[in-house]
Design a protein around this motif. Sequence first.
Motif, PDB file in Angstrom:
ATOM      1  N   VAL A   1     -56.879   7.932 -20.677  1.00  0.00           N
ATOM      2  CA  VAL A   1     -56.077   8.048 -19.461  1.00  0.00           C
ATOM      3  C   VAL A   1     -56.711   7.108 -18.447  1.00  0.00           C
ATOM      4  CG1 VAL A   1     -55.521   9.529 -17.486  1.00  0.00           C
ATOM      5  CG2 VAL A   1     -55.191  10.388 -19.794  1.00  0.00           C
ATOM      6  N   ILE A   2     -55.877   6.288 -17.805  1.00  0.00           N
ATOM      7  CA  ILE A   2     -56.341   5.354 -16.777  1.00  0.00           C
ATOM      8  C   ILE A   2     -55.870   5.881 -15.425  1.00  0.00           C
ATOM      9  CG2 ILE A   2     -56.186   3.009 -15.871  1.00  0.00           C
ATOM     10  CD1 ILE A   2     -55.455   2.126 -18.780  1.00  0.00           C
ATOM     11  N   ALA A   3     -56.817   6.041 -14.492  1.00  0.00           N
ATOM     12  CA  ALA A   3     -56.475   6.528 -13.153  1.00  0.00           C
ATOM     13  C   ALA A   3     -56.955   5.521 -12.119  1.00  0.00           C
ATOM     14  CB  ALA A   3     -57.108   7.889 -12.912  1.00  0.00           C
ATOM     15  N   ASP A   4     -55.998   4.860 -11.469  1.00  0.00           N
ATOM     16  CA  ASP A   4     -56.307   3.866 -10.437  1.00  0.00           C
ATOM     17  C   ASP A   4     -55.073   3.768  -9.554  1.00  0.00           C
ATOM     18  OD1 ASP A   4     -56.676   1.225  -9.073  1.00  0.00           O
ATOM     19  OD2 ASP A   4     -58.431   1.144 -10.390  1.00  0.00           O
ATOM     20  N   ASP A   5     -55.282   3.634  -8.243  1.00  0.00           N
ATOM     21  CA  ASP A   5     -54.127   3.577  -7.348  1.00  0.00           C
ATOM     22  C   ASP A   5     -53.463   2.210  -7.331  1.00  0.00           C
ATOM     23  OD1 ASP A   5     -56.415   2.598  -6.051  1.00  0.00           O
ATOM     24  OD2 ASP A   5     -55.638   3.066  -4.062  1.00  0.00           O
ATOM     25  N   GLU A   6     -54.045   1.217  -7.992  1.00  0.00           N
ATOM     26  CA  GLU A   6     -53.464  -0.123  -8.074  1.00  0.00           C
ATOM     27  C   GLU A   6     -52.717  -0.289  -9.401  1.00  0.00           C
ATOM     28  OE1 GLU A   6     -53.399  -2.464  -5.755  1.00  0.00           O
ATOM     29  OE2 GLU A   6     -54.564  -1.244  -4.356  1.00  0.00           O
TER      30      GLU A   6
ATOM     31  N   ALA B   1     -52.432   7.405 -14.064  1.00  0.00           N
ATOM     32  CA  ALA B   1     -52.302   8.176 -12.831  1.00  0.00           C
ATOM     33  C   ALA B   1     -52.670   7.288 -11.654  1.00  0.00           C
ATOM     34  CB  ALA B   1     -53.216   9.391 -12.880  1.00  0.00           C
ATOM     35  N   GLY B   2     -52.026   7.530 -10.506  1.00  0.00           N
ATOM     36  CA  GLY B   2     -52.277   6.744  -9.314  1.00  0.00           C
ATOM     37  C   GLY B   2     -53.140   7.452  -8.283  1.00  0.00           C
ATOM     38  N   ASP B   3     -53.466   8.746  -8.553  1.00  0.00           N
ATOM     39  CA  ASP B   3     -54.352   9.477  -7.645  1.00  0.00           C
ATOM     40  C   ASP B   3     -55.088  10.555  -8.441  1.00  0.00           C
ATOM     41  OD1 ASP B   3     -52.911  12.128  -7.531  1.00  0.00           O
ATOM     42  OD2 ASP B   3     -51.351  10.919  -6.596  1.00  0.00           O
ATOM     43  N   GLY B   4     -56.055  11.189  -7.800  1.00  0.00           N
ATOM     44  CA  GLY B   4     -56.883  12.176  -8.470  1.00  0.00           C
ATOM     45  C   GLY B   4     -56.134  13.395  -8.968  1.00  0.00           C
ATOM     46  N   PHE B   5     -55.137  13.857  -8.190  1.00  0.00           N
ATOM     47  CA  PHE B   5     -54.347  15.014  -8.613  1.00  0.00           C
ATOM     48  C   PHE B   5     -53.625  14.725  -9.924  1.00  0.00           C
ATOM     49  CE2 PHE B   5     -54.696  16.239  -4.121  1.00  0.00           C
ATOM     50  CZ  PHE B   5     -54.995  17.591  -4.257  1.00  0.00           C
ATOM     51  N   ASP B   6     -52.949  13.580  -9.971  1.00  0.00           N
ATOM     52  CA  ASP B   6     -52.214  13.214 -11.187  1.00  0.00           C
ATOM     53  C   ASP B   6     -53.166  12.996 -12.356  1.00  0.00           C
ATOM     54  OD1 ASP B   6     -49.859  13.408  -9.771  1.00  0.00           O
ATOM     55  OD2 ASP B   6     -49.613  11.227  -9.513  1.00  0.00           O
ATOM     56  N   ALA B   7     -54.356  12.480 -12.076  1.00  0.00           N
ATOM     57  CA  ALA B   7     -55.338  12.265 -13.141  1.00  0.00           C
ATOM     58  C   ALA B   7     -55.756  13.591 -13.770  1.00  0.00           C
ATOM     59  CB  ALA B   7     -56.565  11.531 -12.589  1.00  0.00           C
ATOM     60  N   ILE B   8     -56.014  14.592 -12.933  1.00  0.00           N
ATOM     61  CA  ILE B   8     -56.396  15.915 -13.447  1.00  0.00           C
ATOM     62  C   ILE B   8     -55.276  16.500 -14.297  1.00  0.00           C
ATOM     63  CG2 ILE B   8     -56.891  18.317 -12.786  1.00  0.00           C
ATOM     64  CD1 ILE B   8     -58.284  17.081 -10.258  1.00  0.00           C
TER      65      ILE B   8
ATOM     66  N   VAL C   1     -61.523   8.995 -19.886  1.00  0.00           N
ATOM     67  CA  VAL C   1     -60.809   8.796 -18.627  1.00  0.00           C
ATOM     68  C   VAL C   1     -61.490   7.649 -17.901  1.00  0.00           C
ATOM     69  CG1 VAL C   1     -60.068   9.829 -16.453  1.00  0.00           C
ATOM     70  CG2 VAL C   1     -60.369  11.280 -18.468  1.00  0.00           C
ATOM     71  N   LEU C   2     -60.738   6.589 -17.634  1.00  0.00           N
ATOM     72  CA  LEU C   2     -61.227   5.478 -16.812  1.00  0.00           C
ATOM     73  C   LEU C   2     -60.624   5.689 -15.437  1.00  0.00           C
ATOM     74  CD1 LEU C   2     -60.788   2.364 -19.132  1.00  0.00           C
ATOM     75  CD2 LEU C   2     -62.912   3.461 -18.447  1.00  0.00           C
ATOM     76  N   MET C   3     -61.489   5.861 -14.420  1.00  0.00           N
ATOM     77  CA  MET C   3     -60.968   6.269 -13.127  1.00  0.00           C
ATOM     78  C   MET C   3     -61.661   5.546 -11.982  1.00  0.00           C
ATOM     79  SD  MET C   3     -60.350  10.176 -11.859  1.00  0.00           S
ATOM     80  CE  MET C   3     -61.886  10.736 -12.546  1.00  0.00           C
ATOM     81  N   ASP C   4     -60.846   5.133 -11.005  1.00  0.00           N
ATOM     82  CA  ASP C   4     -61.357   4.528  -9.785  1.00  0.00           C
ATOM     83  C   ASP C   4     -61.923   5.640  -8.891  1.00  0.00           C
ATOM     84  OD1 ASP C   4     -61.909   2.729  -7.770  1.00  0.00           O
ATOM     85  OD2 ASP C   4     -59.821   2.354  -7.232  1.00  0.00           O
ATOM     86  N   ILE C   5     -62.882   5.303  -8.042  1.00  0.00           N
ATOM     87  CA  ILE C   5     -63.416   6.289  -7.094  1.00  0.00           C
ATOM     88  C   ILE C   5     -62.473   6.455  -5.915  1.00  0.00           C
ATOM     89  CG2 ILE C   5     -65.213   6.712  -5.372  1.00  0.00           C
ATOM     90  CD1 ILE C   5     -67.269   5.769  -7.317  1.00  0.00           C
ATOM     91  N   LYS C   6     -62.086   5.335  -5.292  1.00  0.00           N
ATOM     92  CA  LYS C   6     -61.253   5.396  -4.092  1.00  0.00           C
ATOM     93  C   LYS C   6     -59.780   5.442  -4.480  1.00  0.00           C
ATOM     94  CE  LYS C   6     -64.314   5.032  -0.743  1.00  0.00           C
ATOM     95  NZ  LYS C   6     -64.439   5.918   0.379  1.00  0.00           N
ATOM     96  N   MET C   7     -59.195   6.629  -4.337  1.00  0.00           N
ATOM     97  CA  MET C   7     -57.765   6.810  -4.608  1.00  0.00           C
ATOM     98  C   MET C   7     -57.203   7.737  -3.533  1.00  0.00           C
ATOM     99  SD  MET C   7     -57.395   7.246  -8.744  1.00  0.00           S
ATOM    100  CE  MET C   7     -58.509   8.628  -8.884  1.00  0.00           C
ATOM    101  N   PRO C   8     -55.893   7.651  -3.283  1.00  0.00           N
ATOM    102  CA  PRO C   8     -55.292   8.528  -2.266  1.00  0.00           C
ATOM    103  C   PRO C   8     -55.251   9.983  -2.725  1.00  0.00           C
ATOM    104  CG  PRO C   8     -53.605   7.216  -3.372  1.00  0.00           C
ATOM    105  CD  PRO C   8     -54.929   6.739  -3.884  1.00  0.00           C
TER     106      PRO C   8
END
Length: 194
Positions: free
Chosen positions: A9-14, A36-43, A54-61
């Motif tokens: 799962v890739i989570a990044d707002d970009e 996912a584009g934010d932390g809620f959707d990633a979870i 899970v590859l995830m960005d730190i700064k997300m809305p």
Amino acid sequence: MAESTLRVVIADDEPITRMDLRELLEDKGYQVVGEAGDGFDAIEACKSLKPDLVLMDIKMPLLDGLSAARIMNEERCGATIVLLTAYSEREFIDSAKEIGVSGYLVKPVDEKSIIPSIELAVARSREIRALQNDIAKVEKRLESRTMIEKAKGKIMARDGMTEQEAYDFIRKLSQTKNLSMLRVSEIILQSVES
């Protein structure tokens, strides 16, 4: 080449970053099962899709990657979490370590370094989970043993049996009633306390 069963799962707002990562990972044999584009959707994606990585960005809305990673680890829904971020400050790294993140890569990510980093993070994460499962099994056996010992003691005191007689009584009752010795011991202890 990645294991064919490695689900990501890739989570990044970009969206462009997600697209680039998807392309890179799929070219290397990974199966990208969600984005996912934010932390809620990633979870939520991790809860429903049960990815290996899970590859995830730190700064997300809405909910940042560190908070999402903490929740994923608490709920055990994101197996291996690797943070991809533009932030290399010590506070972020320390937070990631405390939360139990398996990897931390600083953007822009070099294509040559991402795959080895992911592979090592997944391998270490699996080893840790296996050890945690082993510990849980040992704790469960110890708990069972303690409960059986307590029940044995109660029977010895109540019926004047020897330790071996009390153990044999619990074992025979377990076989007769088709219940585990632990369950028989729990019932014996509850009946003695009543």
